[in-house]
Design a protein around this motif. Structure first.
Motif, PDB file in Angstrom:
ATOM      1  N   SER A  17       0.799  -1.223   0.000  1.00 10.01           N
ATOM      2  CA  SER A  17       0.000   0.000   0.000  1.00 10.01           C
ATOM      3  C   SER A  17       0.832   1.274   0.000  1.00 10.01           C
ATOM      4  CB  SER A  17      -0.974  -0.001   1.169  1.00 10.01           C
ATOM      5  OG  SER A  17      -1.948  -0.989   0.960  1.00 10.01           O
ATOM      6  N   PRO A  18       1.821   1.449   0.876  1.00 10.65           N
ATOM      7  CA  PRO A  18       2.621   2.685   0.829  1.00 10.65           C
ATOM      8  C   PRO A  18       3.367   2.830  -0.500  1.00 10.65           C
ATOM      9  CG  PRO A  18       2.916   1.589   2.928  1.00 10.65           C
ATOM     10  CD  PRO A  18       2.147   0.643   2.039  1.00 10.65           C
ATOM     11  N   ALA A  19       3.853   1.730  -1.048  1.00  7.35           N
ATOM     12  CA  ALA A  19       4.555   1.801  -2.332  1.00  7.35           C
ATOM     13  C   ALA A  19       3.604   2.214  -3.442  1.00  7.35           C
ATOM     14  CB  ALA A  19       5.187   0.449  -2.646  1.00  7.35           C
ATOM     15  N   ARG A  20       2.386   1.665  -3.415  1.00  5.93           N
ATOM     16  CA  ARG A  20       1.380   2.032  -4.414  1.00  5.93           C
ATOM     17  C   ARG A  20       1.005   3.504  -4.285  1.00  5.93           C
ATOM     18  NH1 ARG A  20      -2.985  -1.915  -3.543  1.00  5.93           N
ATOM     19  NH2 ARG A  20      -1.368  -3.440  -3.371  1.00  5.93           N
ATOM     20  N   ALA A  21       0.851   3.978  -3.056  1.00  7.36           N
ATOM     21  CA  ALA A  21       0.497   5.373  -2.827  1.00  7.36           C
ATOM     22  C   ALA A  21       1.599   6.290  -3.342  1.00  7.36           C
ATOM     23  CB  ALA A  21       0.235   5.612  -1.341  1.00  7.36           C
ATOM     24  N   GLN A  22       2.868   5.943  -3.079  1.00  5.41           N
ATOM     25  CA  GLN A  22       3.986   6.739  -3.572  1.00  5.41           C
ATOM     26  C   GLN A  22       4.020   6.753  -5.085  1.00  5.41           C
ATOM     27  OE1 GLN A  22       5.877   8.857  -2.408  1.00  5.41           O
ATOM     28  NE2 GLN A  22       5.750   8.571  -0.221  1.00  5.41           N
ATOM     29  N   SER A  23       3.706   5.622  -5.688  1.00  3.32           N
ATOM     30  CA  SER A  23       3.685   5.534  -7.137  1.00  3.32           C
ATOM     31  C   SER A  23       2.609   6.437  -7.722  1.00  3.32           C
ATOM     32  CB  SER A  23       3.445   4.081  -7.554  1.00  3.32           C
ATOM     33  OG  SER A  23       3.312   3.986  -8.935  1.00  3.32           O
ATOM     34  N   ALA A  24       1.439   6.460  -7.093  1.00  4.88           N
ATOM     35  CA  ALA A  24       0.349   7.314  -7.577  1.00  4.88           C
ATOM     36  C   ALA A  24       0.713   8.785  -7.440  1.00  4.88           C
ATOM     37  CB  ALA A  24      -0.934   7.004  -6.813  1.00  4.88           C
ATOM     38  N   VAL A  25       1.372   9.145  -6.341  1.00  2.93           N
ATOM     39  CA  VAL A  25       1.795  10.534  -6.140  1.00  2.93           C
ATOM     40  C   VAL A  25       2.807  10.932  -7.207  1.00  2.93           C
ATOM     41  CG1 VAL A  25       3.073  12.075  -4.591  1.00  2.93           C
ATOM     42  CG2 VAL A  25       1.274  10.591  -3.672  1.00  2.93           C
ATOM     43  N   ALA A  26       3.776  10.074  -7.464  1.00  2.00           N
ATOM     44  CA  ALA A  26       4.787  10.370  -8.492  1.00  2.00           C
ATOM     45  C   ALA A  26       4.144  10.488  -9.867  1.00  2.00           C
ATOM     46  CB  ALA A  26       5.857   9.286  -8.486  1.00  2.00           C
ATOM     47  N   GLU A  27       3.215   9.594 -10.162  1.00  2.00           N
ATOM     48  CA  GLU A  27       2.510   9.655 -11.450  1.00  2.00           C
ATOM     49  C   GLU A  27       1.682  10.929 -11.538  1.00  2.00           C
ATOM     50  OE1 GLU A  27       2.870   7.893 -14.075  1.00  2.00           O
ATOM     51  OE2 GLU A  27       1.210   8.704 -15.253  1.00  2.00           O
ATOM     52  N   GLY A  28       1.034  11.306 -10.440  1.00  2.00           N
ATOM     53  CA  GLY A  28       0.235  12.537 -10.424  1.00  2.00           C
ATOM     54  C   GLY A  28       1.092  13.769 -10.643  1.00  2.00           C
ATOM     55  N   GLN A  29       2.267  13.808 -10.032  1.00  2.00           N
ATOM     56  CA  GLN A  29       3.166  14.947 -10.240  1.00  2.00           C
ATOM     57  C   GLN A  29       3.621  15.005 -11.695  1.00  2.00           C
ATOM     58  OE1 GLN A  29       6.811  15.006  -7.955  1.00  2.00           O
ATOM     59  NE2 GLN A  29       7.159  17.149  -8.420  1.00  2.00           N
ATOM     60  N   LYS A  30       3.946  13.863 -12.233  1.00  2.00           N
ATOM     61  CA  LYS A  30       4.379  13.808 -13.632  1.00  2.00           C
ATOM     62  C   LYS A  30       3.277  14.349 -14.551  1.00  2.00           C
ATOM     63  CE  LYS A  30       5.830  10.430 -17.060  1.00  2.00           C
ATOM     64  NZ  LYS A  30       5.975   8.998 -17.329  1.00  2.00           N
ATOM     65  N   LEU A  31       2.044  13.932 -14.300  1.00  2.00           N
ATOM     66  CA  LEU A  31       0.918  14.400 -15.114  1.00  2.00           C
ATOM     67  C   LEU A  31       0.667  15.898 -14.918  1.00  2.00           C
ATOM     68  CD1 LEU A  31      -1.509  11.405 -14.546  1.00  2.00           C
ATOM     69  CD2 LEU A  31      -0.653  12.176 -16.777  1.00  2.00           C
ATOM     70  N   ALA A  32       0.726  16.356 -13.675  1.00  2.00           N
ATOM     71  CA  ALA A  32       0.467  17.772 -13.381  1.00  2.00           C
ATOM     72  C   ALA A  32       1.507  18.674 -14.043  1.00  2.00           C
ATOM     73  CB  ALA A  32       0.465  17.998 -11.868  1.00  2.00           C
ATOM     74  N   PHE A  33       2.745  18.191 -14.136  1.00  2.00           N
ATOM     75  CA  PHE A  33       3.822  18.993 -14.721  1.00  2.00           C
ATOM     76  C   PHE A  33       3.970  18.779 -16.227  1.00  2.00           C
ATOM     77  CE2 PHE A  33       6.526  19.453 -10.588  1.00  2.00           C
ATOM     78  CZ  PHE A  33       5.476  20.124  -9.989  1.00  2.00           C
ATOM     79  N   ASP A  34       3.296  17.790 -16.765  1.00  2.00           N
ATOM     80  CA  ASP A  34       3.401  17.469 -18.198  1.00  2.00           C
ATOM     81  C   ASP A  34       2.654  18.531 -19.018  1.00  2.00           C
ATOM     82  OD1 ASP A  34       3.160  16.469 -20.786  1.00  2.00           O
ATOM     83  OD2 ASP A  34       2.866  14.411 -20.104  1.00  2.00           O
ATOM     84  N   ARG A  35       3.383  19.253 -19.813  1.00  2.00           N
ATOM     85  CA  ARG A  35       2.779  20.341 -20.609  1.00  2.00           C
ATOM     86  C   ARG A  35       1.813  19.828 -21.673  1.00  2.00           C
ATOM     87  NH1 ARG A  35       3.588  25.310 -18.097  1.00  2.00           N
ATOM     88  NH2 ARG A  35       5.666  25.312 -17.231  1.00  2.00           N
ATOM     89  N   GLY A  36       1.879  18.561 -21.977  1.00  2.00           N
ATOM     90  CA  GLY A  36       0.982  18.011 -22.986  1.00  2.00           C
ATOM     91  C   GLY A  36      -0.189  17.238 -22.407  1.00  2.00           C
ATOM     92  N   LYS A  37      -0.302  17.189 -21.091  1.00  2.00           N
ATOM     93  CA  LYS A  37      -1.373  16.382 -20.495  1.00  2.00           C
ATOM     94  C   LYS A  37      -2.120  17.194 -19.434  1.00  2.00           C
ATOM     95  CE  LYS A  37      -3.104  12.196 -20.484  1.00  2.00           C
ATOM     96  NZ  LYS A  37      -3.965  11.750 -21.532  1.00  2.00           N
ATOM     97  N   GLY A  38      -1.713  17.086 -18.176  1.00  2.00           N
ATOM     98  CA  GLY A  38      -2.388  17.826 -17.108  1.00  2.00           C
ATOM     99  C   GLY A  38      -2.153  19.323 -17.227  1.00  2.00           C
ATOM    100  N   ASN A  39      -0.888  19.664 -17.461  1.00  2.00           N
ATOM    101  CA  ASN A  39      -0.518  21.039 -17.749  1.00  2.00           C
ATOM    102  C   ASN A  39      -0.959  22.026 -16.663  1.00  2.00           C
ATOM    103  OD1 ASN A  39       0.787  22.898 -19.293  1.00  2.00           O
ATOM    104  ND2 ASN A  39      -0.913  23.236 -20.710  1.00  2.00           N
ATOM    105  N   CYS A  40      -0.953  21.620 -15.417  1.00  2.00           N
ATOM    106  CA  CYS A  40      -1.395  22.481 -14.314  1.00  2.00           C
ATOM    107  C   CYS A  40      -0.521  23.721 -14.181  1.00  2.00           C
ATOM    108  CB  CYS A  40      -1.392  21.703 -12.999  1.00  2.00           C
ATOM    109  SG  CYS A  40      -2.428  20.223 -13.003  1.00  2.00           S
ATOM    110  N   LEU A  41       0.764  23.601 -14.561  1.00  2.00           N
ATOM    111  CA  LEU A  41       1.697  24.717 -14.411  1.00  2.00           C
ATOM    112  C   LEU A  41       1.389  25.878 -15.353  1.00  2.00           C
ATOM    113  CD1 LEU A  41       5.015  22.741 -13.926  1.00  2.00           C
ATOM    114  CD2 LEU A  41       3.900  24.223 -12.252  1.00  2.00           C
TER     115      LEU A  41
END
Length: 118
Positions: free
Chosen positions: A23-47
């Protein structure tokens, strides 16, 4: 009185232990994936619109994304905002990431996991 079969109980305990350890490893993986998506200029593009700690070249259209868990203790509210903020605020400039299928429900969930760490 008969003894309880130990093998199924042992398998059940091992499965529970494995699940708890993963569970903690899965949660960390989801957080890392979420950050990647949020910072991805072609996908989440939150920045493009938000300042987010750790991001570069942020926009200033939207509010800075910090203290998110205290602002949105109900995770579902944050999911709904990312999915389609126009339902809550018809005047928003935020794209309806879910309604327009820019992000999948799983991607939105990962971004929420990340945002809740800010």
């Amino acid at each position: 009185m008969t003894a309880l079969p130990r093998t199924p109980v042992l398998y059940l305990l091992l499965a529970l232990a494995a699940g708890l350890a993963a569970s903690p490893a899965r949660a960390q993986s989801a957080v890392a994936e979420g950050q990647k998506l949020a910072f991805d200029r072609g996908k989440g593009n939150c920045l493009t619109c938000h300042v987010i700690k750790g991001g570069d070249l942020p926009g200033t259209i939207g509010p800075e994304l910090k203290d998110i868990k205290s602002k949105y203790p109900d995770r579902n509210e944050l999911v709904a905002i990312i999915f389609d903020e126009t339902k809550r605020n018809p005047q928003t400039m935020m794209p309806p990431f879910g309604r327009n299928r820019i992000l999948t429900e799983q991607e939105i969930s990962a971004i929420v996991d990340f945002l809740q760490t800010l």
